[in-house]
Design an enzyme around this catalytic site. Structure first.
Site, PDB file in Angstrom:
ATOM      1  N   HIS A  58      77.095  77.364 -38.974  1.00 14.56           N
ATOM      2  CA  HIS A  58      78.085  76.691 -38.132  1.00 14.56           C
ATOM      3  C   HIS A  58      79.370  77.501 -38.131  1.00 14.56           C
ATOM      4  CE1 HIS A  58      79.118  75.548 -42.202  1.00 14.56           C
ATOM      5  NE2 HIS A  58      80.339  75.299 -41.763  1.00 14.56           N
ATOM      6  N   ASP A 115      83.620  76.899 -38.380  1.00 17.89           N
ATOM      7  CA  ASP A 115      84.439  75.821 -38.909  1.00 17.89           C
ATOM      8  C   ASP A 115      85.318  75.113 -37.881  1.00 17.89           C
ATOM      9  OD1 ASP A 115      83.414  75.954 -41.399  1.00 17.89           O
ATOM     10  OD2 ASP A 115      85.056  77.112 -42.286  1.00 17.89           O
ATOM     11  N   HIS A 121      78.736  80.883 -40.332  1.00 20.91           N
ATOM     12  CA  HIS A 121      78.230  81.035 -41.701  1.00 20.91           C
ATOM     13  C   HIS A 121      77.381  79.844 -42.104  1.00 20.91           C
ATOM     14  CE1 HIS A 121      82.014  78.817 -41.857  1.00 20.91           C
ATOM     15  NE2 HIS A 121      81.528  78.222 -42.921  1.00 20.91           N
ATOM     16  N   ARG A 172      75.180  73.831 -58.002  1.00 18.81           N
ATOM     17  CA  ARG A 172      76.150  74.805 -57.496  1.00 18.81           C
ATOM     18  C   ARG A 172      77.423  74.060 -57.192  1.00 18.81           C
ATOM     19  NH1 ARG A 172      78.044  76.273 -52.235  1.00 18.81           N
ATOM     20  NH2 ARG A 172      77.845  78.475 -51.666  1.00 18.81           N
TER      21      ARG A 172
END
Ligand code: NAG
Ligand code: NAG
Ligand code: NAG
Length: 734
Positions: free
Chosen positions: A581, A583, A653, A663
């Site tokens: 996508h 931002d 990204h 994570r």
């Protein structure tokens, strides 16, 4: 191609044969009425073409009249089809097959009999209301015109020329709703606003009926954000109801409208094969309704997992409201979509334990409507996938929840191979530099001791990207992760929601404000909570300097997010942890366009992620070309590593799947617009007397503050509140 030609011929024929009749009947028809004297609906596309032709000869009166007539006729046609669908849905049911004797012959005859009866019923029903020409399918062009509401664009100008500003305003507004990036229409609307005789109620969305579920949806989110649970429950219920209703409406149209046959059908030999292709395209049309209903007008992609997501919100709202019985029922409905979802199962346990002794509600099943919905969808998908596997049928599954065992193994295998092939190709992906017009220029100084530039534009194969190391020490990383642990354990009763992006991971999120509130309540160590705040501040200073921003840089939003791979849910996983996508705009990979409009967070200017650990598998950040496929760079997270990039279209990204471990990262977005700064952060800062350092810079910049806004940035401020709700509902994190 064939379709278009056919449609053109048809329109020409219709023009020739219907015109004489038209001028009589249409003139006699009362304004706004869509039927002719004969009482039958004429073809709406023909009316539309007449309107458009009149428009280009500047005959505004006729243009408005015919375009209105075509809109009304189309609506009446849809209603008629629905009515006929309902009236005929039991036709043929009275014939009961007796399968005892010669099974095959009887079954064939029975099926044919059943189909014929239904066909006859629908034909008769439509024939009573629609002219023969009106029953023919319209061309793709016309479908597109109406789908994009372009008719209202013509209408708007015609009314303007006719000096009917109220009607023009309604048409403009209706068009704009589906074309929110249409700047010209936005200006027109402003003009109408200033005209005498145009009051706010003139700005009416004439297609509102089709968007009711979105109204409920927005209302529900608003209620949630102010913790008004009773209202949230109501709105989510209405949203679910309306979504189901719209889906039914859409599916009914599939049955009654002539199906576009798959092109391959011409090459098919057998009668059964042809019949199967026809039935499959009917099912595919019905399945596609899921996407159609979950797509906001003007959007390029549907909202994923729309119905399950509503149920998830609903059960939480019911729980918060204290309606445990309701919550259990909704959760059981949700479990029909994701039967093994560990979070839902543990929530169910929490709920049922609280209902101890209330045996009646402990056995409450899912809602009948949802269970019918799910079993129907499963039956259809089974047939469709069988067709894909054995009959070369093409089917795009609109759902994420489709259980793996519905998809034949051979298909899953070939998907996997395709994905691997793609990945291999992407590894060699060619270098492609794009121009960034954001006004930021990478390469400024890094003003913090111990911080180094590890990768720049060149190594990252892109524009305005950077990787810095040494922003946090190991013990600082550990402290922040510890905060996430504690916050998760003291969180609400539904901790560890399923990820909004993938059911294979759960995520926990913590905002600065929540951290500070927990610290105030003595649940978190205050100085540790302050470190979370401080980490963001370091990132802001670094990003501000490195990208040589000429104006002040404000926090737009900060979110600490941990994603954990759910053990046992990783086998053969094909999805991403976070899909590709951009931002601050909606990326449309097919056209390489990026639309800077809601629901994208259009006010984000710079993005950053501060990583906290590396003891997990997968979870790499990667950048792609605008096609959302060609990977240009990959970044492995590690403690204290900060990735920064401009939020616009040069930096699509995503994050690869986290397949083992947990994570954690601090996601940060920045804006140059003070109006859109993070008010939550300020609220948090006020709690502990931490004044934002941005304020000081802002004084220096006060001259440039009134510089004209860049294009695409003049969103009305009310959009902001919606954006915020989406952020805080955890829908967007890295
Ligand atoms: C939803 O629809 C059902 C039946 O279609 C109705 O009984 C129910 O009251 C509706 N609920 C809401 C909240 O509108
Ligand atoms: C909070 O954490 C800091 C170090 O992170 C430590 O020095 C301090 O003692 C802690 N305070 C409490 C009350 O635990
Ligand atoms: C940049 O592209 C080159 C060549 O394709 C590749 O080897 C390198 O890994 C890429 N950089 C990053 C950070 O992925």
């Amino acid at each position: 191609m064939a379709l278009r030609v056919k449609a053109c011929v048809y329109v020409a024929l219709a023009l020739a044969s219907v015109c004489a009749w038209c001028s009589v009947c249409l003139c006699a028809a009362s304004p706004g009425s869509s039927t002719s004297l004969s009482g039958l609906l004429p073809p709406y596309d023909e009316l539309y073409y007449r309107g458009v032709r009149a428009y280009f000869t500047e005959d505004w009166e006729k243009a408005a009249e015919f375009i209105e007539l075509s809109i009304a006729t189309r609506e009446a046609l849809l209603r008629t089809r629905r009515k006929c669908h309902d009236e005929c849905s039991s036709a043929g049911d009275e014939i009961v097959p007796s399968l005892e004797k010669d099974k095959n012959t009887l079954w064939d005859l029975w099926t044919l009999d059943w189909i014929q009866r239904r066909a006859e019923c629908i034909k008769f029903c439509l024939g009573r209301a629609v002219t023969p020409a009106g029953q023919l399918p319209v061309s793709l062009d016309i479908e597109y015109e109406f789908g994009t509401r372009n008719a209202y664009n013509f209408l708007q100008i015609a009314y303007y020329k006719l000096r009917k500003p109220r009607k023009a305003a309604a048409a403009a507004y209706t068009f704009f709703k589906a074309n929110p990036s249409h700047l010209e229409m936005r200006n027109n609307i402003e003009k109408y606003r200033r005209m005498a005789g145009v009051t706010e109620d003139a700005f009416e969305d004439r297609e509102r009926e089709l968007e009711k579920h979105w109204e409920f949806y927005d209302a529900a989110l608003t209620a949630e954000s102010s913790s008004d649970w009773p209202r949230a429950v109501n709105s989510w219920k209405e949203c679910v109801n309306e979504t189901l209703k719209q889906t039914d409406e859409c599916r009914a149209q599939c049955v009654v409208t002539s199906q576009r046959l798959p092109e391959e059908i011409d090459g098919m030999e057998g009668v059964y094969e042809k019949a199967a292709a026809l039935s499959l395209s009917l099912l595919a049309c019905k399945q596609a309704c899921v996407s159609l209903v979950s797509m906001r007008p003007g959007r390029v992609s549907p909202q994923e997992d729309f119905l399950p997501m509503q149920l998830e919100h609903l059960h939480i709202a019911q729980y918060k409201e204290g309606d445990l019985k309701g919550a259990v029922q909704t959760l059981r409905s949700l479990l029909l979509f994701y039967p093994k979802d560990p979070e839902s199962l543990s929530n169910l346990q929490i709920y049922t334990e609280s209902l101890e002794g209330d045996t009646e509600s402990q056995t409450t099943g899912p809602s009948l409507e949802i269970s019918n919905y799910v079993s129907r969808a499963l039956e259809e998908k089974k047939l469709l996938y069988f067709g894909v596997e054995n009959l070369d049928f093409k089917f795009f599954d609109p759902d994420l929840w489709t259980p793996e065992d519905i998809v034949p193994e051979s298909l899953r295998e070939s998907w996997r191979a395709e994905r691997e092939q793609l990945n291999a190709k992407l590894k060699e992906g060619e270098k492609l530099l794009e121009v960034d017009d954001s006004g930021f220029y990478a390469g400024g100084p890094v003003p913090l001791v111990g911080v180094t530039i590890t990768m720049d534009d060149e190594t990252l194969n892109g524009t305005n990207r950077v990787v810095l190391d040494g922003v946090l020490s190991q013990s600082e990383c550990d402290t922040v992760i510890q905060l996430a642990n504690i916050a998760a354990s003291v969180g609400d009763g539904y901790k560890g929601r399923r990820s909004p992006h993938t059911p294979h991971e759960k995520f926990e999120g913590l905002t600065i404000l929540k951290a500070f509130k927990l610290a105030q309540d003595g649940l978190l160590n205050q100085s540790d909570a302050k470190l979370l705040h401080e980490a963001g501040e370091r990132a802001r200073i670094l990003i501000h300097s490195y990208f040589r921003s000429h104006s002040a840089l404000y926090f737009f939003y900060t979110h600490l997010v941990c994603r954990t791979a759910i053990p046992g849910h990783q086998e053969g996983r094909l999805d991403l942890s976070h899909p590709v996508h951009v931002d601050n705009c909606i990326l449309e990979p097919e056209t390489r366009q990026c639309w800077r409009e809601a629901p994208a967070f259009t006010h984000r200017d710079l993005s950053a992620v501060l990583y906290l650990n590396d003891d997990f598998e997968g979870g790499e950040l990667f950048f792609t070309d605008r096609d959302a496929k060609t990977v240009t760079a990959r970044v492995k997270p590690s403690c204290g590593r900060l990735v920064g990039f401009t939020s616009g279209p040069v930096n699509p990204h995503g994050v690869t799947a986290v397949t083992a471990g947990r994570r954690c990262a601090l996601a940060l977005w920045f804006t140059t617009e003070k109006l859109h700064r993070d008010m939550e952060r300020e609220e948090a800062e006020a709690m502990f007397g931490l004044e934002g350092k941005e304020e000081m810079e802002e004084k220096e910049e006060s001259d440039s503050k009134h510089a004209p806004a860049r294009s695409g940035r003049s969103q009305p401020s009310k959009v902001r509140s919606k954006e915020r709700e989406r952020v805080s509902s955890g829908k967007d994190e890295l």
